[in-house]
Design a protein around this motif. Structure first.
Motif, PDB file in Angstrom:
ATOM      1  N   PHE A   1       0.843  -1.187   0.000  1.00 45.97           N
ATOM      2  CA  PHE A   1       0.000   0.000   0.000  1.00 45.97           C
ATOM      3  C   PHE A   1       0.880   1.240   0.000  1.00 45.97           C
ATOM      4  O   PHE A   1       1.842   1.319   0.768  1.00 45.97           O
ATOM      5  N   ASN A   2       0.554   2.209  -0.843  1.00 42.76           N
ATOM      6  CA  ASN A   2       1.264   3.485  -0.842  1.00 42.76           C
ATOM      7  C   ASN A   2       0.684   4.401   0.223  1.00 42.76           C
ATOM      8  O   ASN A   2      -0.533   4.474   0.396  1.00 42.76           O
ATOM      9  N   LEU A   3       1.575   5.099   0.938  1.00 41.49           N
ATOM     10  CA  LEU A   3       1.159   5.996   2.011  1.00 41.49           C
ATOM     11  C   LEU A   3       1.545   7.421   1.659  1.00 41.49           C
ATOM     12  O   LEU A   3       2.491   7.658   0.895  1.00 41.49           O
ATOM     13  N   SER A   4       0.832   8.363   2.247  1.00 41.84           N
ATOM     14  CA  SER A   4       1.123   9.771   2.000  1.00 41.84           C
ATOM     15  C   SER A   4       2.024  10.367   3.074  1.00 41.84           C
ATOM     16  O   SER A   4       2.323  11.559   3.047  1.00 41.84           O
TER      17      SER A   4
ATOM     18  N   ILE B   1       3.756   0.412   2.778  1.00 42.34           N
ATOM     19  CA  ILE B   1       3.713  -0.629   3.789  1.00 42.34           C
ATOM     20  C   ILE B   1       3.271  -1.931   3.135  1.00 42.34           C
ATOM     21  O   ILE B   1       2.455  -1.929   2.202  1.00 42.34           O
ATOM     22  N   MET B   2       3.831  -3.028   3.613  1.00 43.55           N
ATOM     23  CA  MET B   2       3.445  -4.345   3.140  1.00 43.55           C
ATOM     24  C   MET B   2       2.478  -4.953   4.161  1.00 43.55           C
ATOM     25  O   MET B   2       2.890  -5.347   5.257  1.00 43.55           O
ATOM     26  N   LEU B   3       1.195  -5.016   3.821  1.00 42.30           N
ATOM     27  CA  LEU B   3       0.192  -5.537   4.741  1.00 42.30           C
ATOM     28  C   LEU B   3      -0.084  -7.008   4.465  1.00 42.30           C
ATOM     29  O   LEU B   3      -0.179  -7.426   3.303  1.00 42.30           O
ATOM     30  N   PRO B   4      -0.239  -7.828   5.515  1.00 39.84           N
ATOM     31  CA  PRO B   4      -0.604  -9.232   5.308  1.00 39.84           C
ATOM     32  C   PRO B   4      -2.008  -9.363   4.751  1.00 39.84           C
ATOM     33  O   PRO B   4      -2.893  -8.553   5.056  1.00 39.84           O
TER      34      PRO B   4
ATOM     35  N   TYR C   1     -11.763 -17.533  -5.050  1.00 38.83           N
ATOM     36  CA  TYR C   1     -10.937 -17.167  -3.906  1.00 38.83           C
ATOM     37  C   TYR C   1     -10.183 -15.873  -4.187  1.00 38.83           C
ATOM     38  O   TYR C   1      -9.728 -15.623  -5.308  1.00 38.83           O
ATOM     39  N   TYR C   2     -10.061 -15.080  -3.135  1.00 39.08           N
ATOM     40  CA  TYR C   2      -9.392 -13.787  -3.216  1.00 39.08           C
ATOM     41  C   TYR C   2      -8.519 -13.609  -1.971  1.00 39.08           C
ATOM     42  O   TYR C   2      -8.536 -14.432  -1.056  1.00 39.08           O
ATOM     43  N   GLU C   3      -7.773 -12.504  -1.966  1.00 35.94           N
ATOM     44  CA  GLU C   3      -7.030 -12.108  -0.773  1.00 35.94           C
ATOM     45  C   GLU C   3      -7.682 -10.856  -0.201  1.00 35.94           C
ATOM     46  O   GLU C   3      -8.232 -10.046  -0.947  1.00 35.94           O
ATOM     47  N   VAL C   4      -7.611 -10.694   1.110  1.00 34.55           N
ATOM     48  CA  VAL C   4      -8.221  -9.530   1.739  1.00 34.55           C
ATOM     49  C   VAL C   4      -7.374  -9.100   2.942  1.00 34.55           C
ATOM     50  O   VAL C   4      -6.823  -9.952   3.649  1.00 34.55           O
ATOM     51  N   THR C   5      -7.221  -7.801   3.135  1.00 31.91           N
ATOM     52  CA  THR C   5      -6.522  -7.311   4.330  1.00 31.91           C
ATOM     53  C   THR C   5      -7.498  -7.273   5.501  1.00 31.91           C
ATOM     54  O   THR C   5      -8.714  -7.154   5.312  1.00 31.91           O
ATOM     55  N   ARG C   6      -6.958  -7.359   6.703  1.00 29.40           N
ATOM     56  CA  ARG C   6      -7.816  -7.355   7.888  1.00 29.40           C
ATOM     57  C   ARG C   6      -7.387  -6.328   8.927  1.00 29.40           C
ATOM     58  O   ARG C   6      -8.017  -6.202   9.975  1.00 29.40           O
ATOM     59  N   ASP C   7      -6.334  -5.572   8.644  1.00 29.78           N
ATOM     60  CA  ASP C   7      -5.807  -4.613   9.614  1.00 29.78           C
ATOM     61  C   ASP C   7      -5.878  -3.208   9.042  1.00 29.78           C
ATOM     62  O   ASP C   7      -5.449  -2.955   7.918  1.00 29.78           O
ATOM     63  N   SER C   8      -6.419  -2.287   9.833  1.00 34.28           N
ATOM     64  CA  SER C   8      -6.536  -0.890   9.414  1.00 34.28           C
ATOM     65  C   SER C   8      -5.491  -0.045  10.140  1.00 34.28           C
ATOM     66  O   SER C   8      -5.253  -0.244  11.342  1.00 34.28           O
ATOM     67  N   LEU C   9      -4.898   0.881   9.434  1.00 32.59           N
ATOM     68  CA  LEU C   9      -3.747   1.628   9.943  1.00 32.59           C
ATOM     69  C   LEU C   9      -4.169   2.926  10.622  1.00 32.59           C
ATOM     70  O   LEU C   9      -5.010   3.657  10.111  1.00 32.59           O
ATOM     71  N   LEU C  10      -3.538   3.214  11.762  1.00 35.85           N
ATOM     72  CA  LEU C  10      -3.741   4.497  12.447  1.00 35.85           C
ATOM     73  C   LEU C  10      -2.538   5.382  12.137  1.00 35.85           C
ATOM     74  O   LEU C  10      -1.629   5.560  12.957  1.00 35.85           O
TER      75      LEU C  10
ATOM     76  N   LEU D   1       7.897  -1.542  11.563  1.00 39.11           N
ATOM     77  CA  LEU D   1       8.233  -1.530  10.139  1.00 39.11           C
ATOM     78  C   LEU D   1       9.639  -0.993   9.910  1.00 39.11           C
ATOM     79  O   LEU D   1      10.120  -0.140  10.659  1.00 39.11           O
ATOM     80  N   ASP D   2      10.281  -1.480   8.838  1.00 44.69           N
ATOM     81  CA  ASP D   2      11.546  -0.868   8.443  1.00 44.69           C
ATOM     82  C   ASP D   2      11.273   0.240   7.423  1.00 44.69           C
ATOM     83  O   ASP D   2      10.124   0.542   7.110  1.00 44.69           O
ATOM     84  N   LYS D   3      12.346   0.849   6.912  1.00 50.23           N
ATOM     85  CA  LYS D   3      12.179   1.989   6.006  1.00 50.23           C
ATOM     86  C   LYS D   3      11.439   1.628   4.724  1.00 50.23           C
ATOM     87  O   LYS D   3      10.780   2.474   4.112  1.00 50.23           O
ATOM     88  N   SER D   4      11.551   0.373   4.311  1.00 56.13           N
ATOM     89  CA  SER D   4      10.895  -0.055   3.069  1.00 56.13           C
ATOM     90  C   SER D   4       9.420  -0.391   3.280  1.00 56.13           C
ATOM     91  O   SER D   4       8.720  -0.710   2.320  1.00 56.13           O
TER      92      SER D   4
END
Length: 237
Positions: A56-59, A66-69, A85-94, A225-228
């Motif tokens: 995901f690109n962040l501002s 960030i690489m989200l599971p 079948y699909y993939e879906v994220t389950r965590d929302s970022l603060l 998270l690391d810098k990448s």
């Protein structure tokens, strides 16, 4: 609005009035008439099985991505019984609570050497409260636009959005929701949208839609998270 699907079975009798026998066409008997509406269900299952990561690109000025599971998600219905079948994220970022830390290394003549910059990012998740699985009926809470679709999950005063496609940034900013599930189908969400549209068209009646949410074993508190943007460590509650 499509007509309700009716199960009709008409019997033509062999009486002299039947058109089969050059009669006047009167039917003395009609049997096995079923006028009940058959309501079918589309079922979306969000599992606890981790399968991949999505970028995901962040501002944020310091952390740009960030690489989200992602977790396995299944879609089916009780008419076609086809499963996709699909993939879906389950965590929302603060993101407004993002913190920067320096770890490791040593100090020499006032200079930090070999120290690493890590980011601590709190997250929130929408999980079942009372059991391993929670079911949400979302037929009345579907919104479809030109290039995105979302369902709203309601629970008391809480809500979460299951989103597919490319919603504008203004849509995300304008919602009062902090819980998001993002669908990854490797076609910018359009494969999932087409899948749902196909099932709705094939069923013909307005279907019932259920989202089955499977509880994960542990609740996540924050990511290190690391810098990448790659997750070094997951901190649980």
């Amino acid at each position: 609005m499509p007509l309700p699907q009716l199960g009709l079975s008409l019997s033509i009798t062999d009486n002299p009035g039947s058109p089969m026998y050059s009669g006047k066409g009167e039917r003395e008997k009609m049997s096995d008439f079923d006028s009940a509406i058959r309501q079918h269900t589309i079922t979306i299952v969000i599992t606890d099985e981790k399968v991949n990561e999505i970028e995901f690109n962040l501002s944020d000025k310091n952390l740009h991505k960030i690489m989200l599971p992602t977790y396995k998600m299944m879609v089916t219905d009780d008419k076609t019984e086809e499963k996709t079948y699909y993939e879906v994220t389950r965590d929302s970022l603060l993101l407004n609570e993002l913190k920067t830390n320096k770890t490791g290394g040593f100090s020499f003549l006032g200079i930090n050497i070999l120290k690493k910059t890590v980011y601590m990012l709190p997250v929130v998740a929408f999980e079942p409260l009372k059991s391993v699985k929670e079911v949400f009926e979302v037929s009345k809470y579907r919104t479809k636009k030109d290039n995105y679709l979302y369902y709203t999950l309601h629970r008391n005063n809480e809500k979460a959005l299951l989103v597919s496609g490319l919603p504008p940034e203004s849509f995300i900013n304008s919602t009062s929701c902090e819980h998001f599930f993002y669908i990854e189908d490797h076609h910018q969400g359009q494969k999932f949208i087409g899948d749902i549209s196909y099932r709705e068209k094939f069923i013909k009646t307005i279907p019932k839609v259920e989202i089955h949410l499977i509880k994960r074993l542990n609740n996540i508190k924050e990511f290190e998270l690391d810098k990448s943007g790659k997750i070094n460590k997951i901190i649980y509650l």
